[in-house]
Design a protein around this motif. Structure first.
Motif, mmCIF file in Angstrom:
data_model
loop_
_atom_site.group_PDB
_atom_site.id
_atom_site.type_symbol
_atom_site.label_atom_id
_atom_site.label_comp_id
_atom_site.label_asym_id
_atom_site.label_seq_id
_atom_site.Cartn_x
_atom_site.Cartn_y
_atom_site.Cartn_z
ATOM 1 N N SER A 121 0.739 -1.222 -0.043
ATOM 2 C CA SER A 121 -0.055 0.155 0.135
ATOM 3 C C SER A 121 0.905 1.281 -0.031
ATOM 4 O O SER A 121 0.695 2.270 -0.890
ATOM 5 C CB SER A 121 -0.815 -0.247 1.222
ATOM 6 O OG SER A 121 -1.693 1.152 1.232
ATOM 7 N N ASN A 122 1.858 1.184 0.768
ATOM 8 C CA ASN A 122 2.751 2.433 0.892
ATOM 9 C C ASN A 122 3.466 2.548 -0.463
ATOM 10 O O ASN A 122 3.854 3.715 -0.799
ATOM 11 C CB ASN A 122 3.997 2.226 1.943
ATOM 12 C CG ASN A 122 3.326 2.371 3.357
ATOM 13 O OD1 ASN A 122 2.188 3.075 3.515
ATOM 14 N ND2 ASN A 122 3.902 1.816 4.463
ATOM 15 N N LEU A 123 3.781 1.537 -1.112
ATOM 16 C CA LEU A 123 4.649 1.711 -2.394
ATOM 17 C C LEU A 123 3.575 2.224 -3.493
ATOM 18 O O LEU A 123 4.039 2.949 -4.324
ATOM 19 C CB LEU A 123 5.196 0.186 -2.764
ATOM 20 C CG LEU A 123 6.402 -0.145 -2.206
ATOM 21 C CD1 LEU A 123 6.793 -1.648 -2.645
ATOM 22 C CD2 LEU A 123 7.644 0.810 -2.619
ATOM 23 N N GLU A 124 2.276 1.953 -3.371
ATOM 24 C CA GLU A 124 1.321 2.163 -4.475
ATOM 25 C C GLU A 124 1.141 3.595 -4.251
ATOM 26 O O GLU A 124 0.959 4.463 -5.204
ATOM 27 C CB GLU A 124 0.068 1.298 -4.163
ATOM 28 C CG GLU A 124 0.338 -0.256 -4.955
ATOM 29 C CD GLU A 124 -1.144 -1.020 -4.538
ATOM 30 O OE1 GLU A 124 -1.929 -0.567 -3.672
ATOM 31 O OE2 GLU A 124 -1.020 -2.175 -4.916
ATOM 32 N N ARG A 125 1.191 3.795 -2.761
ATOM 33 C CA ARG A 125 0.835 5.423 -2.626
ATOM 34 C C ARG A 125 1.970 6.328 -3.014
ATOM 35 O O ARG A 125 1.763 7.292 -3.606
ATOM 36 C CB ARG A 125 0.517 5.596 -1.313
ATOM 37 C CG ARG A 125 0.219 6.978 -0.735
ATOM 38 C CD ARG A 125 0.060 7.495 0.606
ATOM 39 N NE ARG A 125 1.093 7.200 1.469
ATOM 40 C CZ ARG A 125 1.179 6.000 2.308
ATOM 41 N NH1 ARG A 125 0.324 5.102 2.377
ATOM 42 N NH2 ARG A 125 2.374 5.777 3.014
ATOM 43 N N GLU A 126 3.175 5.741 -3.046
ATOM 44 C CA GLU A 126 4.363 6.409 -3.503
ATOM 45 C C GLU A 126 4.247 6.625 -4.956
ATOM 46 O O GLU A 126 4.579 7.684 -5.491
ATOM 47 C CB GLU A 126 5.730 5.718 -2.936
ATOM 48 C CG GLU A 126 6.906 6.650 -3.209
ATOM 49 C CD GLU A 126 7.038 7.754 -2.731
ATOM 50 O OE1 GLU A 126 7.674 8.619 -3.345
ATOM 51 O OE2 GLU A 126 6.570 8.120 -1.693
ATOM 52 N N ARG A 127 3.825 5.716 -5.525
ATOM 53 C CA ARG A 127 3.770 5.451 -7.121
ATOM 54 C C ARG A 127 2.869 6.399 -7.600
ATOM 55 O O ARG A 127 3.098 7.520 -8.510
ATOM 56 C CB ARG A 127 3.574 3.909 -7.409
ATOM 57 C CG ARG A 127 3.467 3.945 -9.081
ATOM 58 C CD ARG A 127 2.674 2.983 -9.688
ATOM 59 N NE ARG A 127 1.144 2.874 -9.136
ATOM 60 C CZ ARG A 127 0.513 2.109 -8.678
ATOM 61 N NH1 ARG A 127 1.015 0.807 -8.927
ATOM 62 N NH2 ARG A 127 -0.754 2.126 -8.055
ATOM 63 N N ASP A 128 1.540 6.654 -7.025
ATOM 64 C CA ASP A 128 0.724 7.629 -7.381
ATOM 65 C C ASP A 128 1.235 8.998 -7.104
ATOM 66 O O ASP A 128 0.885 9.700 -7.995
ATOM 67 C CB ASP A 128 -0.518 7.185 -6.668
ATOM 68 C CG ASP A 128 -1.433 6.033 -7.034
ATOM 69 O OD1 ASP A 128 -0.843 5.280 -7.970
ATOM 70 O OD2 ASP A 128 -2.155 5.621 -6.242
ATOM 71 N N GLU A 129 1.667 9.172 -6.115
ATOM 72 C CA GLU A 129 2.545 10.515 -5.793
ATOM 73 C C GLU A 129 3.528 10.970 -7.010
ATOM 74 O O GLU A 129 3.460 12.253 -7.300
ATOM 75 C CB GLU A 129 3.004 10.489 -4.369
ATOM 76 C CG GLU A 129 1.898 10.457 -3.348
ATOM 77 C CD GLU A 129 2.359 10.516 -1.747
ATOM 78 O OE1 GLU A 129 3.776 10.643 -1.740
ATOM 79 O OE2 GLU A 129 1.540 10.331 -0.981
ATOM 80 N N THR A 130 4.211 10.084 -7.177
ATOM 81 C CA THR A 130 5.232 10.263 -8.061
ATOM 82 C C THR A 130 4.703 10.544 -9.527
ATOM 83 O O THR A 130 5.203 11.382 -10.298
ATOM 84 C CB THR A 130 6.274 8.979 -8.144
ATOM 85 O OG1 THR A 130 6.906 8.925 -6.829
ATOM 86 C CG2 THR A 130 7.395 9.315 -9.348
ATOM 87 N N ALA A 131 3.625 9.786 -9.970
ATOM 88 C CA ALA A 131 3.134 10.036 -11.118
ATOM 89 C C ALA A 131 2.481 11.607 -11.157
ATOM 90 O O ALA A 131 2.460 12.106 -12.157
ATOM 91 C CB ALA A 131 1.778 8.897 -11.448
ATOM 92 N N LYS A 132 1.842 11.956 -9.909
ATOM 93 C CA LYS A 132 1.271 13.348 -10.040
ATOM 94 C C LYS A 132 2.373 14.266 -10.195
ATOM 95 O O LYS A 132 1.965 15.220 -10.891
ATOM 96 C CB LYS A 132 0.391 13.388 -8.734
ATOM 97 C CG LYS A 132 -0.836 12.564 -8.569
ATOM 98 C CD LYS A 132 -1.357 13.075 -7.226
ATOM 99 C CE LYS A 132 -2.611 12.124 -7.231
ATOM 100 N NZ LYS A 132 -3.246 12.505 -5.600
ATOM 101 N N ARG A 133 3.312 14.102 -9.533
ATOM 102 C CA ARG A 133 4.444 15.139 -9.561
ATOM 103 C C ARG A 133 4.977 15.172 -10.797
ATOM 104 O O ARG A 133 5.237 16.287 -11.599
ATOM 105 C CB ARG A 133 5.452 14.826 -8.524
ATOM 106 C CG ARG A 133 5.282 15.045 -7.064
ATOM 107 C CD ARG A 133 6.644 14.990 -6.340
ATOM 108 N NE ARG A 133 7.268 13.598 -6.194
ATOM 109 C CZ ARG A 133 6.980 12.957 -5.399
ATOM 110 N NH1 ARG A 133 6.062 12.852 -4.569
ATOM 111 N NH2 ARG A 133 7.664 11.623 -5.315
ATOM 112 N N LEU A 134 5.073 13.931 -11.567
ATOM 113 C CA LEU A 134 5.846 13.977 -12.814
ATOM 114 C C LEU A 134 4.891 14.380 -14.098
ATOM 115 O O LEU A 134 5.056 15.207 -14.868
ATOM 116 C CB LEU A 134 5.956 12.479 -13.356
ATOM 117 C CG LEU A 134 7.332 11.901 -12.892
ATOM 118 C CD1 LEU A 134 7.173 10.367 -13.246
ATOM 119 C CD2 LEU A 134 8.590 12.592 -13.158
ATOM 120 N N SER A 135 3.265 14.175 -13.577
ATOM 121 C CA SER A 135 2.333 14.853 -14.451
ATOM 122 C C SER A 135 2.418 16.579 -14.277
ATOM 123 O O SER A 135 2.373 17.108 -15.230
ATOM 124 C CB SER A 135 1.172 14.351 -14.106
ATOM 125 O OG SER A 135 -0.008 15.025 -14.705
ATOM 126 N N GLY A 136 2.829 17.055 -13.265
ATOM 127 C CA GLY A 136 2.628 18.364 -13.011
ATOM 128 C C GLY A 136 3.867 18.880 -13.644
ATOM 129 O O GLY A 136 3.977 20.068 -14.186
#
Length: 164
Positions: A121-136
Motif C-alpha cells: 500500500s505504501n509503495l502504491e501510494r508513493e507510485r501515485d504521488e510520483t506520477a502526479k509530480r511527473l504529470s505536474g
C-alpha cells in the motif's frame, strides 16, 4: 522430496518418527519465515527512506527465502494430502506439539503477510504521488513551451496580453 511410497510408509509406521519428520519440516519453514519477517521489517524502513537500490537487493534476499518456504511446502504436500491419516497415527501429545508448531507458523506467516500488504500500500501510494509530480512537471514544461523558449535572444512569446 520423499516419494509417495516413503510418505505412506512413514504414515503407516506413525509415532515418534512421523512426528519428528513433520516437526522438522515445519520448524525449517518457521525458521525461513522468521528470516523473512526480519527482512520484511527492513523492507518497510527502506520503503519509508525511499531507498530503491537497497530495496531491490532485499527483494532478492526475500526471493531465496520464499523459494525455500515453497520447497518445504512441497515436501509437506504428501503429508497434507493424507492429513487425517497422519493425525490418526500420532499420539495426543505429538498431535498437540505438531498443532502448536503449525499454529506458530500460521501466526508468523500472517504477520509477514500483513506487513507486506502495508508495504504494498505504501509503495502504491508513493507510485501515485510520483506520477502526479511527473504529470505536474510535464504540464509545467508544456506551459513554458507555449510561451517560447526561455533565454533565447529575440524569442517572442507565442501569446501576448494586448489589452495591457
Amino acid at each position: 522430496m520423499p516419494s509417495a511410497e516413503h510418505v505412506n510408509a512413514m504414515i503407516e509406521a506413525g509415532g515418534e518418527r512421523l512426528a519428528s519428520r513433520l516437526r522438522d519440516m515445519i520448524g525449517r519453514q518457521t525458521a525461513a519465515f522468521e528470516q523473512l519477517d526480519v527482512l520484511s521489517q527492513r523492507q518497510a524502513a527502506m520503503i519509508e527512506a525511499r531507498d530503491a537500490d537497497a530495496l531491490l537487493g532485499l527483494l532478492g534476499e526475500r526471493q531465496v527465502l520464499v523459494d525455500e518456504i515453497t520447497g518445504i511446502g512441497e515436501e509437506l504436500g504428501p503429508f497434507r494430502e493424507r492429513w487425517d491419516a497422519v493425525l490418526g497415527r500420532l499420539s495426543p501429545a505429538e498431535r498437540a506439539a505438531v498443532g502448536d508448531d503449525i499454529q506458530s507458523l500460521q501466526d508468523l506467516a500472517s504477520k509477514v503477510a500483513e506487513r507486506d500488504a502495508a508495504d504494498r500500500s505504501n509503495l502504491e501510494r508513493e507510485r501515485d504521488e510520483t506520477a502526479k509530480r511527473l504529470s505536474g512537471v510535464a504540464q509545467g514544461r508544456a506551459a513554458v513551451a507555449a510561451y517560447g523558449t526561455p533565454g533565447r535572444p529575440g524569442a517572442q512569446a507565442r501569446f501576448q496580453d494586448r489589452e495591457g
